[in-house]
Design a protein around this motif. Structure first.
Motif, PDB file in Angstrom:
ATOM      1  N   SER A  45      62.555 -45.266 -74.341  1.00  0.00           N
ATOM      2  CA  SER A  45      61.374 -45.101 -73.502  1.00  0.00           C
ATOM      3  C   SER A  45      60.738 -43.770 -73.845  1.00  0.00           C
ATOM      4  CB  SER A  45      61.771 -45.134 -72.021  1.00  0.00           C
ATOM      5  OG  SER A  45      60.641 -44.910 -71.219  1.00  0.00           O
ATOM      6  N   CYS A  46      59.436 -43.801 -74.113  1.00  0.00           N
ATOM      7  CA  CYS A  46      58.736 -42.598 -74.542  1.00  0.00           C
ATOM      8  C   CYS A  46      57.460 -42.428 -73.730  1.00  0.00           C
ATOM      9  CB  CYS A  46      58.419 -42.699 -76.031  1.00  0.00           C
ATOM     10  SG  CYS A  46      57.811 -41.186 -76.747  1.00  0.00           S
ATOM     11  N   ASP A  47      57.361 -41.310 -72.992  1.00  0.00           N
ATOM     12  CA  ASP A  47      56.164 -41.051 -72.193  1.00  0.00           C
ATOM     13  C   ASP A  47      54.973 -40.641 -73.048  1.00  0.00           C
ATOM     14  OD1 ASP A  47      57.283 -41.702 -69.783  1.00  0.00           O
ATOM     15  OD2 ASP A  47      57.902 -39.663 -69.321  1.00  0.00           O
ATOM     16  N   SER A  73      65.330 -58.181 -82.801  1.00  0.00           N
ATOM     17  CA  SER A  73      65.073 -58.959 -81.572  1.00  0.00           C
ATOM     18  C   SER A  73      64.502 -58.076 -80.463  1.00  0.00           C
ATOM     19  CB  SER A  73      66.367 -59.626 -81.087  1.00  0.00           C
ATOM     20  OG  SER A  73      66.811 -60.573 -82.032  1.00  0.00           O
ATOM     21  N   SER A  74      63.838 -57.006 -80.848  1.00  0.00           N
ATOM     22  CA  SER A  74      63.330 -56.021 -79.875  1.00  0.00           C
ATOM     23  C   SER A  74      62.076 -56.512 -79.165  1.00  0.00           C
ATOM     24  CB  SER A  74      63.020 -54.698 -80.581  1.00  0.00           C
ATOM     25  OG  SER A  74      61.923 -54.858 -81.461  1.00  0.00           O
ATOM     26  N   THR A  75      61.768 -55.826 -78.065  1.00  0.00           N
ATOM     27  CA  THR A  75      60.511 -56.006 -77.344  1.00  0.00           C
ATOM     28  C   THR A  75      59.824 -54.653 -77.285  1.00  0.00           C
ATOM     29  OG1 THR A  75      61.350 -57.818 -75.987  1.00  0.00           O
ATOM     30  CG2 THR A  75      59.454 -56.596 -75.121  1.00  0.00           C
ATOM     31  N   VAL A  76      58.585 -54.588 -77.738  1.00  0.00           N
ATOM     32  CA  VAL A  76      57.781 -53.378 -77.611  1.00  0.00           C
ATOM     33  C   VAL A  76      56.820 -53.592 -76.454  1.00  0.00           C
ATOM     34  CG1 VAL A  76      56.022 -51.911 -78.682  1.00  0.00           C
ATOM     35  CG2 VAL A  76      57.972 -52.706 -80.028  1.00  0.00           C
ATOM     36  N   THR A  77      56.877 -52.673 -75.489  1.00  0.00           N
ATOM     37  CA  THR A  77      56.017 -52.741 -74.319  1.00  0.00           C
ATOM     38  C   THR A  77      55.079 -51.548 -74.327  1.00  0.00           C
ATOM     39  OG1 THR A  77      57.705 -53.885 -73.022  1.00  0.00           O
ATOM     40  CG2 THR A  77      55.949 -52.760 -71.795  1.00  0.00           C
ATOM     41  N   MET A  78      53.794 -51.827 -74.305  1.00  0.00           N
ATOM     42  CA  MET A  78      52.791 -50.773 -74.143  1.00  0.00           C
ATOM     43  C   MET A  78      52.529 -50.670 -72.646  1.00  0.00           C
ATOM     44  SD  MET A  78      52.428 -49.873 -77.259  1.00  0.00           S
ATOM     45  CE  MET A  78      51.186 -48.623 -77.005  1.00  0.00           C
ATOM     46  N   SER A 104      56.212 -36.794 -77.059  1.00  0.00           N
ATOM     47  CA  SER A 104      56.024 -37.708 -78.188  1.00  0.00           C
ATOM     48  C   SER A 104      57.265 -37.760 -79.065  1.00  0.00           C
ATOM     49  CB  SER A 104      54.829 -37.259 -79.030  1.00  0.00           C
ATOM     50  OG  SER A 104      53.640 -37.403 -78.287  1.00  0.00           O
ATOM     51  N   LEU A 105      57.436 -38.886 -79.740  1.00  0.00           N
ATOM     52  CA  LEU A 105      58.509 -39.069 -80.708  1.00  0.00           C
ATOM     53  C   LEU A 105      57.854 -39.304 -82.061  1.00  0.00           C
ATOM     54  CD1 LEU A 105      61.477 -39.582 -81.522  1.00  0.00           C
ATOM     55  CD2 LEU A 105      61.079 -41.992 -80.968  1.00  0.00           C
ATOM     56  N   THR A 106      58.146 -38.423 -83.018  1.00  0.00           N
ATOM     57  CA  THR A 106      57.582 -38.536 -84.353  1.00  0.00           C
ATOM     58  C   THR A 106      58.705 -38.651 -85.367  1.00  0.00           C
ATOM     59  OG1 THR A 106      55.702 -37.157 -83.702  1.00  0.00           O
ATOM     60  CG2 THR A 106      56.067 -37.440 -86.058  1.00  0.00           C
ATOM     61  N   LEU A 107      58.713 -39.740 -86.130  1.00  0.00           N
ATOM     62  CA  LEU A 107      59.684 -39.917 -87.204  1.00  0.00           C
ATOM     63  C   LEU A 107      58.959 -39.634 -88.510  1.00  0.00           C
ATOM     64  CD1 LEU A 107      61.276 -43.287 -86.059  1.00  0.00           C
ATOM     65  CD2 LEU A 107      62.080 -40.973 -85.572  1.00  0.00           C
ATOM     66  N   ILE A 108      59.353 -38.553 -89.182  1.00  0.00           N
ATOM     67  CA  ILE A 108      58.723 -38.194 -90.458  1.00  0.00           C
ATOM     68  C   ILE A 108      59.785 -38.329 -91.537  1.00  0.00           C
ATOM     69  CG2 ILE A 108      57.583 -36.372 -91.774  1.00  0.00           C
ATOM     70  CD1 ILE A 108      56.669 -35.203 -89.119  1.00  0.00           C
ATOM     71  N   ILE A 152      61.606 -51.204 -76.246  1.00  0.00           N
ATOM     72  CA  ILE A 152      60.941 -49.969 -76.646  1.00  0.00           C
ATOM     73  C   ILE A 152      59.670 -49.874 -75.818  1.00  0.00           C
ATOM     74  CG2 ILE A 152      59.857 -48.727 -78.556  1.00  0.00           C
ATOM     75  CD1 ILE A 152      61.642 -50.615 -80.397  1.00  0.00           C
ATOM     76  N   THR A 153      59.572 -48.823 -75.009  1.00  0.00           N
ATOM     77  CA  THR A 153      58.417 -48.663 -74.141  1.00  0.00           C
ATOM     78  C   THR A 153      57.640 -47.437 -74.554  1.00  0.00           C
ATOM     79  OG1 THR A 153      59.600 -49.691 -72.309  1.00  0.00           O
ATOM     80  CG2 THR A 153      57.645 -48.404 -71.753  1.00  0.00           C
ATOM     81  N   ALA A 154      56.340 -47.630 -74.840  1.00  0.00           N
ATOM     82  CA  ALA A 154      55.443 -46.528 -75.193  1.00  0.00           C
ATOM     83  C   ALA A 154      54.401 -46.399 -74.089  1.00  0.00           C
ATOM     84  CB  ALA A 154      54.766 -46.790 -76.531  1.00  0.00           C
ATOM     85  N   ASN A 155      54.345 -45.230 -73.473  1.00  0.00           N
ATOM     86  CA  ASN A 155      53.374 -44.997 -72.411  1.00  0.00           C
ATOM     87  C   ASN A 155      52.086 -44.377 -72.932  1.00  0.00           C
ATOM     88  OD1 ASN A 155      55.118 -46.053 -70.523  1.00  0.00           O
ATOM     89  ND2 ASN A 155      56.016 -44.087 -70.043  1.00  0.00           N
ATOM     90  N   ALA A 156      51.990 -44.161 -74.224  1.00  0.00           N
ATOM     91  CA  ALA A 156      50.772 -43.596 -74.811  1.00  0.00           C
ATOM     92  C   ALA A 156      50.407 -44.417 -76.041  1.00  0.00           C
ATOM     93  CB  ALA A 156      50.955 -42.109 -75.129  1.00  0.00           C
ATOM     94  N   ASN A 157      50.470 -43.831 -77.228  1.00  0.00           N
ATOM     95  CA  ASN A 157      50.001 -44.490 -78.449  1.00  0.00           C
ATOM     96  C   ASN A 157      51.155 -44.931 -79.341  1.00  0.00           C
ATOM     97  OD1 ASN A 157      47.325 -43.851 -77.662  1.00  0.00           O
ATOM     98  ND2 ASN A 157      47.570 -41.811 -78.524  1.00  0.00           N
ATOM     99  N   TRP A 158      50.856 -45.908 -80.201  1.00  0.00           N
ATOM    100  CA  TRP A 158      51.802 -46.400 -81.212  1.00  0.00           C
ATOM    101  C   TRP A 158      51.124 -46.221 -82.561  1.00  0.00           C
ATOM    102  CZ3 TRP A 158      56.634 -48.776 -81.491  1.00  0.00           C
ATOM    103  CH2 TRP A 158      56.926 -49.464 -82.669  1.00  0.00           C
ATOM    104  N   ASN A 159      51.806 -45.560 -83.500  1.00  0.00           N
ATOM    105  CA  ASN A 159      51.262 -45.358 -84.841  1.00  0.00           C
ATOM    106  C   ASN A 159      52.365 -45.677 -85.835  1.00  0.00           C
ATOM    107  OD1 ASN A 159      50.865 -43.902 -87.384  1.00  0.00           O
ATOM    108  ND2 ASN A 159      49.019 -43.121 -86.418  1.00  0.00           N
ATOM    109  N   ARG A 160      52.133 -46.672 -86.699  1.00  0.00           N
ATOM    110  CA  ARG A 160      53.136 -47.049 -87.693  1.00  0.00           C
ATOM    111  C   ARG A 160      52.567 -46.917 -89.090  1.00  0.00           C
ATOM    112  NH1 ARG A 160      54.337 -49.822 -91.514  1.00  0.00           N
ATOM    113  NH2 ARG A 160      52.466 -51.085 -91.314  1.00  0.00           N
TER     114      ARG A 160
END
Length: 170
Positions: free
Chosen positions: A54-56, A90-95, A38-42, A74-82
């Motif tokens: 890319s984040c598994d 101009s990004s693309t977020v792919t779940m 996971s990637l967590t920005l606090i 930006i690829t998220a293979n699990a959850n997205w929390n904002r």
């Protein structure tokens, strides 16, 4: 520990999905980043600088995820929390979950994509997702993508402003 801004080339962090990266400072990419856990920005800042991420595991944006330069994927293979700031540019977020993803927090995206047949996308009840560019959610025959609320009957909403391609969804 390095004070100030840290700029790295290609970034590969962790060796298993149980690892977690927590960022409280500022990190600027100068190459593609892949994250096994996971990637967590606090309260921190991750500047993608036009490079892909890319984040598994989960992507948790409690600080600032800055994708305003270039056209990063930006690829998220699990959850997205904002709960923090997502500067989408101009990004693309792919779940791309193998089965299930939870999208928490109202978020404005440039492009939002899920093309994983059979995926289940659960959106936090009461949230609104805005897609400024292309909304693409395409399952396949016999492998529909399931879109649902985290707390039915409370609804969620998605507002595509430009283009949309949605098929094989329920």
């Amino acid at each position: 520990t390095t004070p100030g801004v840290l700029t790295l080339g290609r970034l590969q962090l962790g060796s298993s999905a149980s690892n977690s990266l927590t960022l409280g400072g500022e990190l600027t990419l100068s190459g593609t980043a892949a994250r096994d856990g996971s990637l967590t920005l606090i309260g921190g800042i991750l500047n993608l600088n036009g490079y892909n991420l890319s984040c598994d595991g989960n992507i948790i944006v409690g600080g600032i995820l800055n994708a305003s330069t270039g056209t990063p994927n930006i690829t998220a293979n699990a959850n997205w929390n904002r709960t923090g700031t997502f500067a989408y540019g101009s990004s693309t977020v792919t779940m791309a979950p193998s089965t299930y993803s939870l999208i928490e927090g109202s978020t404005a995206f440039n492009n939002f994509t899920c093309i994983t047949p059979g995926a289940k996308l659960t959106f936090e009840a009461g949230t609104v997702q805005t897609v400024e560019g292309a909304l693409t959610i395409n399952g396949s025959s016999g492998n529909l993508i399931n879109l649902r609320s985290s707390n039915s009957p409370t609804t969620w909403a998605i507002h595509p402003k430009t283009g949309k391609s949605v098929s094989y969804v329920y």
